[in-house]
Design a protein around this motif. Structure first.
Motif, PDB file in Angstrom:
ATOM      1  N   TYR A  80       2.466  -5.156  -6.690  1.00 53.71           N
ATOM      2  CA  TYR A  80       1.209  -4.502  -6.300  1.00 53.71           C
ATOM      3  C   TYR A  80       1.451  -3.017  -6.033  1.00 53.71           C
ATOM      4  N   LEU A  81       2.563  -2.702  -5.350  1.00 56.78           N
ATOM      5  CA  LEU A  81       2.884  -1.296  -5.077  1.00 56.78           C
ATOM      6  C   LEU A  81       3.223  -0.540  -6.359  1.00 56.78           C
ATOM      7  N   LEU A  82       3.819  -1.234  -7.316  1.00 54.66           N
ATOM      8  CA  LEU A  82       4.240  -0.579  -8.547  1.00 54.66           C
ATOM      9  C   LEU A  82       3.092  -0.314  -9.515  1.00 54.66           C
ATOM     10  N   TYR A  83       2.167  -1.266  -9.627  1.00 54.14           N
ATOM     11  CA  TYR A  83       1.221  -1.213 -10.730  1.00 54.14           C
ATOM     12  C   TYR A  83      -0.244  -1.061 -10.330  1.00 54.14           C
ATOM     13  N   ALA A  84      -0.551  -0.977  -9.068  1.00 59.17           N
ATOM     14  CA  ALA A  84      -1.955  -0.912  -8.647  1.00 59.17           C
ATOM     15  C   ALA A  84      -2.545   0.459  -8.924  1.00 59.17           C
ATOM     16  N   ASP A  85      -3.814   0.448  -9.337  1.00 60.46           N
ATOM     17  CA  ASP A  85      -4.525   1.716  -9.537  1.00 60.46           C
ATOM     18  C   ASP A  85      -5.147   2.196  -8.227  1.00 60.46           C
ATOM     19  N   TYR A  86      -5.539   1.263  -7.402  1.00 64.63           N
ATOM     20  CA  TYR A  86      -6.090   1.586  -6.087  1.00 64.63           C
ATOM     21  C   TYR A  86      -5.393   0.685  -5.073  1.00 64.63           C
ATOM     22  N   PHE A  87      -5.440   1.078  -3.832  1.00 62.98           N
ATOM     23  CA  PHE A  87      -4.714   0.346  -2.800  1.00 62.98           C
ATOM     24  C   PHE A  87      -5.664  -0.151  -1.727  1.00 62.98           C
ATOM     25  N   ASP A  88      -5.586  -1.448  -1.489  1.00 60.76           N
ATOM     26  CA  ASP A  88      -6.298  -2.076  -0.391  1.00 60.76           C
ATOM     27  C   ASP A  88      -5.382  -2.019   0.827  1.00 60.76           C
ATOM     28  N   SER A  89      -5.921  -1.652   1.976  1.00 55.76           N
ATOM     29  CA  SER A  89      -5.060  -1.467   3.151  1.00 55.76           C
ATOM     30  C   SER A  89      -4.379  -2.764   3.577  1.00 55.76           C
ATOM     31  N   ASN A  90      -5.057  -3.907   3.500  1.00 55.24           N
ATOM     32  CA  ASN A  90      -4.432  -5.180   3.880  1.00 55.24           C
ATOM     33  C   ASN A  90      -3.312  -5.543   2.918  1.00 55.24           C
ATOM     34  N   GLN A  91      -3.573  -5.398   1.632  1.00 60.65           N
ATOM     35  CA  GLN A  91      -2.558  -5.710   0.628  1.00 60.65           C
ATOM     36  C   GLN A  91      -1.381  -4.738   0.739  1.00 60.65           C
ATOM     37  N   LEU A  92      -1.681  -3.491   1.020  1.00 59.50           N
ATOM     38  CA  LEU A  92      -0.643  -2.488   1.175  1.00 59.50           C
ATOM     39  C   LEU A  92       0.258  -2.810   2.366  1.00 59.50           C
ATOM     40  N   CYS A  93      -0.318  -3.204   3.475  1.00 60.72           N
ATOM     41  CA  CYS A  93       0.468  -3.577   4.667  1.00 60.72           C
ATOM     42  C   CYS A  93       1.354  -4.778   4.382  1.00 60.72           C
ATOM     43  N   ALA A  94       0.797  -5.764   3.694  1.00 61.75           N
ATOM     44  CA  ALA A  94       1.594  -6.956   3.361  1.00 61.75           C
ATOM     45  C   ALA A  94       2.739  -6.597   2.417  1.00 61.75           C
ATOM     46  N   SER A  95       2.482  -5.730   1.454  1.00 60.86           N
ATOM     47  CA  SER A  95       3.530  -5.330   0.505  1.00 60.86           C
ATOM     48  C   SER A  95       4.630  -4.541   1.206  1.00 60.86           C
ATOM     49  N   LEU A  96       4.248  -3.636   2.073  1.00 63.97           N
ATOM     50  CA  LEU A  96       5.249  -2.860   2.810  1.00 63.97           C
ATOM     51  C   LEU A  96       6.035  -3.732   3.775  1.00 63.97           C
ATOM     52  N   ALA A  97       5.387  -4.720   4.371  1.00 66.49           N
ATOM     53  CA  ALA A  97       6.097  -5.661   5.245  1.00 66.49           C
ATOM     54  C   ALA A  97       7.119  -6.468   4.435  1.00 66.49           C
ATOM     55  N   GLN A  98       6.752  -6.848   3.221  1.00 67.03           N
ATOM     56  CA  GLN A  98       7.687  -7.581   2.358  1.00 67.03           C
ATOM     57  C   GLN A  98       8.888  -6.699   1.997  1.00 67.03           C
ATOM     58  N   LEU A  99       8.647  -5.433   1.700  1.00 66.99           N
ATOM     59  CA  LEU A  99       9.757  -4.509   1.428  1.00 66.99           C
ATOM     60  C   LEU A  99      10.669  -4.362   2.640  1.00 66.99           C
ATOM     61  N   ASN A 100      10.058  -4.278   3.820  1.00 72.22           N
ATOM     62  CA  ASN A 100      10.881  -4.196   5.038  1.00 72.22           C
ATOM     63  C   ASN A 100      11.676  -5.473   5.258  1.00 72.22           C
ATOM     64  N   ASN A 101      11.113  -6.609   4.922  1.00 70.94           N
ATOM     65  CA  ASN A 101      11.874  -7.865   5.027  1.00 70.94           C
ATOM     66  C   ASN A 101      13.101  -7.831   4.125  1.00 70.94           C
ATOM     67  N   TYR A 102      12.935  -7.351   2.904  1.00 70.23           N
ATOM     68  CA  TYR A 102      14.093  -7.214   2.008  1.00 70.23           C
ATOM     69  C   TYR A 102      15.105  -6.232   2.574  1.00 70.23           C
ATOM     70  N   ARG A 103      14.604  -5.148   3.105  1.00 69.82           N
ATOM     71  CA  ARG A 103      15.497  -4.112   3.630  1.00 69.82           C
ATOM     72  C   ARG A 103      16.287  -4.597   4.841  1.00 69.82           C
ATOM     73  N   PHE A 104      15.630  -5.341   5.723  1.00 73.65           N
ATOM     74  CA  PHE A 104      16.298  -5.809   6.942  1.00 73.65           C
ATOM     75  C   PHE A 104      17.124  -7.067   6.718  1.00 73.65           C
TER      76      PHE A 104
END
Length: 125
Positions: A80-104
């Motif tokens: 979603y972060l890579l290919y989205a044309d527009y960003f929904d705030s809920n989807q964006l938060c979930a995607s960033l949380a998933q990235l943080n899970n990978y990072r941590f």
């Protein structure tokens, strides 16, 4: 005769003393050379063992980072972060949380960078 015997005795004593001293010096020099070579070999073996441990640890980190990279690449939330044309705030938060899970999930992964060429900030204002 007695003087000659004393002189001969002292000469033999000096010769024995010099020979003992030279044998001691020679034995010490030989012991030094051999022990130095043995210590160098042991040090080299310890260095090789340490390098093998570092190599296996870094190889494990490389495999783990590759696995995490593959998981990040195939994750739908990250896509979603890579290919989205527009960003929904809920989807964006979930995607960033998933990235943080990978990072941590691993202590040596400090950051994960995601680039979306469609998303551009308007900096021309």
């Amino acid at each position: 005769m007695k003087k000659h015997r004393n002189r001969l005795f002292r000469s033999v004593q000096r010769t024995i003393l010099y020979l003992a001293l030279m044998m001691t010096v020679l034995a010490c020099a030989l012991f030094y050379v051999v022990s130095r070579q043995v210590l160098l070999e042991r040090t080299c073996q310890a260095d090789v063992k340490s390098l093998r441990q570092v190599y296996s640890a870094s190889d494990g980190m490389k495999r783990t980072a590759g696995t995490i990279g593959w998981q990040v690449y195939n994750d739908q939330l990250v896509a979603y972060l890579l290919y989205a044309d527009y960003f929904d705030s809920n989807q964006l938060c979930a995607s960033l949380a998933q990235l943080n899970n990978y990072r941590f999930s691993n202590p040596y992964i400090d950051s994960i960078y995601i680039a979306n060429c469609k998303f551009k900030l308007d900096t021309q204002r």
